[in-house]
Design an enzyme around this catalytic site. Structure first.
Site, PDB file in Angstrom:
ATOM      1  N   ASP A  58       0.962  -1.170   0.042  1.00 13.23           N
ATOM      2  CA  ASP A  58      -0.024   0.182   0.146  1.00 13.23           C
ATOM      3  C   ASP A  58       0.789   1.213  -0.011  1.00 13.23           C
ATOM      4  OD1 ASP A  58      -2.868   0.977   0.522  1.00 13.23           O
ATOM      5  OD2 ASP A  58      -1.602   2.255   1.925  1.00 13.23           O
ATOM      6  N   TYR A  63       3.111   9.928   0.696  1.00 15.04           N
ATOM      7  CA  TYR A  63       4.328   9.429   1.778  1.00 15.04           C
ATOM      8  C   TYR A  63       5.591   9.782   1.407  1.00 15.04           C
ATOM      9  CZ  TYR A  63       0.038   6.398   3.131  1.00 15.04           C
ATOM     10  OH  TYR A  63      -0.958   6.221   3.295  1.00 15.04           O
ATOM     11  N   LYS A  92      -2.477   6.311  -4.007  1.00 13.79           N
ATOM     12  CA  LYS A  92      -3.610   7.349  -3.957  1.00 13.79           C
ATOM     13  C   LYS A  92      -3.373   8.643  -4.392  1.00 13.79           C
ATOM     14  CE  LYS A  92      -3.881   5.013   0.585  1.00 13.79           C
ATOM     15  NZ  LYS A  92      -2.414   4.476   0.662  1.00 13.79           N
ATOM     16  N   HIS A 125      -7.394  10.030  -1.898  1.00 13.22           N
ATOM     17  CA  HIS A 125      -6.792   9.705  -0.526  1.00 13.22           C
ATOM     18  C   HIS A 125      -7.713  10.366   0.565  1.00 13.22           C
ATOM     19  CE1 HIS A 125      -2.648   9.353   1.394  1.00 13.22           C
ATOM     20  NE2 HIS A 125      -3.682   8.957   2.405  1.00 13.22           N
TER      21      HIS A 125
END
Length: 333
Positions: A58, A63, A92, A125
């Site tokens: 994931d 990130y 996302k 997201h």
């Protein structure tokens, strides 16, 4: 346009239980979360995860580590550790790329960073739009009014990515039942996954039931309580889920870890979970949670733990001068 002819070839006996989609694709119920994995650690973590049997990774643009994850995926495939069709890769769309014209460039950057021709699952997201120059909200001016980038227009661009062969499945994250109800009438391709915070202290029973009714699979983020979450989303008096006495007592009865009990609780209910770890021993322990079966009494004890407590309340979105409050984000009283 890319043509997909081969069904995902996951060996569920080896790699754990999986959710099967209508087209035959399978997403393992235990995946590797990568939020908070530092770029200098995530390459090794992903390589080790694949080596020990993870096939579900994931990711997300926010990130800040998709390039390193991509290097790990590329090298694992090159070295014969895994084939692309055996992997389930999620990413996302971040909030500053909402809008019909912004989805494709954001997705193509993610694909470049991940060294992939397609992702298996692409998600919105958060149901909150930011200005293109903003990364995280700091002031009202950082937000993009939904009237300028309504969710259904962003979704239409997501559907176009499926048509172009860049994405196999679409989903959302942090969506309430209300927001899903508002989006669904516009969908030619409906969301197949809703990724939300989910654990025994926040069981979201009504939302899970709604998603089940609509054929939307639920993925749990922060399934272990996200004890290493950033300070700006962590209350000083927040409970530590892994130290919960009920969870610990069940773990001791099975001679397992608290993390394995929490993950088995999700898997036993058909919910996927994406625990983050960069530690080899914990990677193996988390994956082995699929072997644990909780008793009906143990499931009842865990069900009684629900406090509707969010580890990640989303208060950073609640900026004065915007329509966003904790109530409007989650559509809860």
């Amino acid at each position: 346009m890319t043509t997909f002819t081969a069904e995902k070839s996951l060996n569920t006996a080896t790699f754990g239980k999986a959710h099967r989609f209508a087209n035959g694709d399978s997403m393992p119920l235990i995946g590797l979360g990568t939020w908070k994995s530092e770029p200098d650690q995530v390459y090794t973590a992903v390589r080790e995860a694949i080596r020990v049997g993870y096939r579900h990774i994931d990711c997300a643009a926010l990130y800040g580590n998709e390039a390193e994850i991509g290097q790990a995926l590329r090298d694992a495939i090159r070295d014969g550790d895994v084939t692309r069709k055996d992997l389930w890769i999620t990413s996302k769309l971040w909030s500053n790329a909402h809008g019909r014209k912004n989805v494709a460039p954001a997705l193509r950057k993610t694909l470049t960073d991940l060294c992939l021709e397609y992702v298996d699952l692409y998600m919105i997201h958060w149901p909150i739009a930011l200005q293109p120059a903003a990364v995280l909200p700091g002031a009202a001016a950082d937000f993009l009014p939904l009237s300028e980038a309504p969710l259904h227009e962003t979704w239409a661009a997501m559907e176009a990515a499926v048509d172009a062969g860049l994405v196999r499945h679409l989903g959302v994250s942090n969506f309430s039942a209300k927001k899903l109800r508002e989006l669904l009438p516009y969908c030619r391709i409906k969301p197949e996954v809703n990724q939300v915070e989910l654990h025994p202290l926040l069981q979201q029973k009504e939302l899970v039931a709604f998603c089940n009714e609509k054929g939307i699979h639920v993925t749990a983020y922060a399934p272990l309580g996200s004890g290493d979450r950033p300070a700006f989303v962590k209350a000083p008096d927040a409970p530590v889920l892994l130290d919960n006495p009920v969870i610990r007592s069940i773990a001791e009865a099975h001679q397992r870890t608290s993390a394995q009990v929490l993950l088995a609780w999700h898997v036993q209910r058909g919910i996927s979970a994406i625990p983050k770890s960069v530690t080899p021993a914990r990677l193996r322990e988390n994956l082995a949670a699929v072997e644990l079966t909780l008793t009906p009494t143990e499931l009842e004890r865990i069900a009684a733990l629900d406090q509707a407590y969010r580890m990640i309340a989303g208060a950073f979105w609640a900026v004065a001068g915007t329509p966003w409050t904790l109530q409007t984000i989650w559509d809860e009283p």
